[in-house]
Structures are given as structure tokens and as C-alpha cells.
Write an enzyme that holds these catalytic residues in place. Sequence first.
Site, short mmCIF file in Angstrom:
data_model
loop_
_atom_site.label_atom_id
_atom_site.label_comp_id
_atom_site.label_asym_id
_atom_site.label_seq_id
_atom_site.Cartn_x
_atom_site.Cartn_y
_atom_site.Cartn_z
N GLU A 55 0.81 -1.22 0.00
CA GLU A 55 0.00 0.00 0.00
C GLU A 55 0.85 1.27 0.00
OE1 GLU A 55 -2.73 0.54 3.31
OE2 GLU A 55 -3.51 2.39 2.45
N LYS A 70 -2.40 -1.99 -3.33
CA LYS A 70 -3.46 -1.13 -2.77
C LYS A 70 -3.06 0.33 -2.95
CE LYS A 70 -5.92 -0.15 1.52
NZ LYS A 70 -6.56 -0.72 2.69
P1 13P Z 1 -9.37 4.18 3.82
O1 13P Z 1 -10.19 3.46 2.77
O2 13P Z 1 -10.18 4.78 4.91
O3 13P Z 1 -8.36 5.09 3.19
O4 13P Z 1 -8.57 3.06 4.59
C1 13P Z 1 -7.86 2.15 3.86
C2 13P Z 1 -6.61 1.84 4.56
O5 13P Z 1 -6.36 0.71 4.92
C3 13P Z 1 -5.64 2.93 4.79
O6 13P Z 1 -4.45 2.40 5.24
#
Ligand code: 13P
Length: 340
Positions: A178, A220
Amino acid sequence: MSNSAELQKTIDDMIDSERGILAADESTGTMTKRLEAVGVESTEENRRWYRSMLLSAPDVGKYICGVIFYEETLGQKDDNGTPLPELAASQGVIPGIKVDKGKGPLPGAPGDMITYGLDGLEERLDGYKAQGARFAKWREVYPITDHNPTRLGLTANAEMLARYAAACQAAGIVPIVEPEVLIDGDHSMYRAAEVNEQVWHSVFHALHQHGVVLEHMILKPSMVTPGKETGKASPEEVAEMTLKILRRTVPAAVPSVNFLSGGQTPEEATANLNALNHLRDKAPWHLSMSYGRALQEHAMKAWGGDTGNREKAQQAFLKRAKLNSMARQGLYQAQEEEAA
Ligand code: 13P
């Protein structure tokens, strides 16, 4: 089962054409902010009750394929004494775990951030796996300014993601990678596109250098949008630009791209995912979600700390899960916001 077969099985169990991931992995600090915003005290019991309420929602597994837990939740039980990872699995939802330890400033690169938690990660992964986790998540954070991210910021953050991902795969755990480019600021959509392109390019370069098997990971990313203070782009514009940049930088071997919602409203996040799936012929990967706020915001409000609101909160959560499942197939219509 060999390590590679185990990773492939988790990928196969997590990826299909209708479902997405629930990010319920807010750290205690973040969860406290979210709960206080709806007037609820952030006690361990409230956090446990709320997260078991989400996971026991009827048929949640029709829309949600995986849930990301925070360390505390992985060890908690529902009211019947069932461990929450077991509750998730019984609903057809694969349990995963956030393994980074939060972020701070990156020394030498003013304005950039870096995430902590590589020390001792191998041992922690073994422990989480014993508790039922089959995938993990690590988030690096990139603020956009005229000067950020710097070259050092790009390289250092990519290196962390790649080392984490390689450690996960060695432990038989599928890594969610991510790189969150923040929505905060007054930058243009073109600036966001430029930054995301640099970020994704540097991340895949590092993943390659560290021998991460792309078939056994999930990306992600943020969607490419203008800064929060700049105004909105239409779902079609967001989808066009996001796909254009993803196609330049993300190898086709990656099975699935699961976007974060990152401060979009729940309705925007659903409409944007839907528009992306209208263009999915241009994408070699599945286009899905791994939403936190966009799946939970309405449910948390509907609960408001009163256990009597259990069903109301579950319905609010299921409504968003269902609409996002439709968006994931390109079948969402805005008027269903009223009907569902
Ligand atoms: P959000 O969809 O609220 O951005 O959260 C996703 C997430 O895991 C952020 O690290």
C-alpha cells in the site's frame, strides 16, 4: 503445501469478480479519532464489540472476501467466545493483518514520511499466521507538495514496501502493498498523476530487486484525484487518469488492484470504483477495493455506541458492502443509494 502453493491458494480465495476487502485495521490512535467523532469512547470493549458486529453481519461474505485486522483485534473474541479471525473465516472472509507500526518523518527528506516495523517482522509474521492471518498489509504514506515526495522519499519508501513484501512471501503470507499518496492539499489532478506514476514506478522497481513474486501480491494504491482543497473530478475523469497511470507502471502479472478510499466520501468511492470497472477491458488486473472509511463511516454513525443499534449498523455496513460489490462489477447506479 509448498510456500508457493499456499500463497496461490490465498490469492485464489481472495480474488473474484464480485467482492472486495474491508480495511478494519485502524490503529488504536486512529480508531479513537473515528469513535470520538461519533461520540463513542474508545475502550477495548467498544472496539471489540464494533468489529465483531461488522464481521457477524448476515451474508457479509457475499460482498467481502477479506478483512484487515489490527493486532489487538486478531486476539479478540465475539460475545460467544469465537476468536474474531475464526468468525471472519466462518463467513467466507479471509483474515489478514496490518503489520506496519505507523509512520514518522523521514530524516534527510523534509516533508516526506517513512513507516516503521521491519525489525522483528519475521517473528511477528509467524505469530500472526498462527492466529489465522493469511495476508498482511503495510502502508507507506506520501504527502504531495511542490517538493514532495523527494527522490530519497521515493526510494526509501519503496525499499520498505519491498522488504516487507519479501518477508511476507517467505512466511507464506500474501502481502498487500500500500503506497498511499495523500489526497490532502491543493494540487491538481495532473500533479497527483505525476506523483502516483513516480511512486508506482519506484515501488515496482524495488519489488523486482527484492525478488517479490508479483503473482502473489495485491497492490493497494490511491486513485488519482485532485487535492482535497482543489475540488472534485468526475468518476469518469478519475477512472481514465488512474488507469492511464496504472497501465504505465504496474505489470500485468499483479492479479488485483484494490484501491483505498483515502478521504473520499463513501458515495464517491463507490462511484469511482464503478467508473473504473466500466474501463476494465483496458486493465489486465482485477479492479477492486480495500476500503476503510468508505465502508464503515455510515455504520459507525448508525451504531453511535448503543448496542441496541446493532441491526441498524449492520444494515448500514451491508448497504455499502453491497453497493461496492456492484461497483466492482460496473453495475452500480447512483439511484440505488436510496433503494438499497
Ligand atoms: P481508507 O479506505 O479509509 O483510506 O482506509 C484504507 C486503509 O487501509 C488505509 O491504510
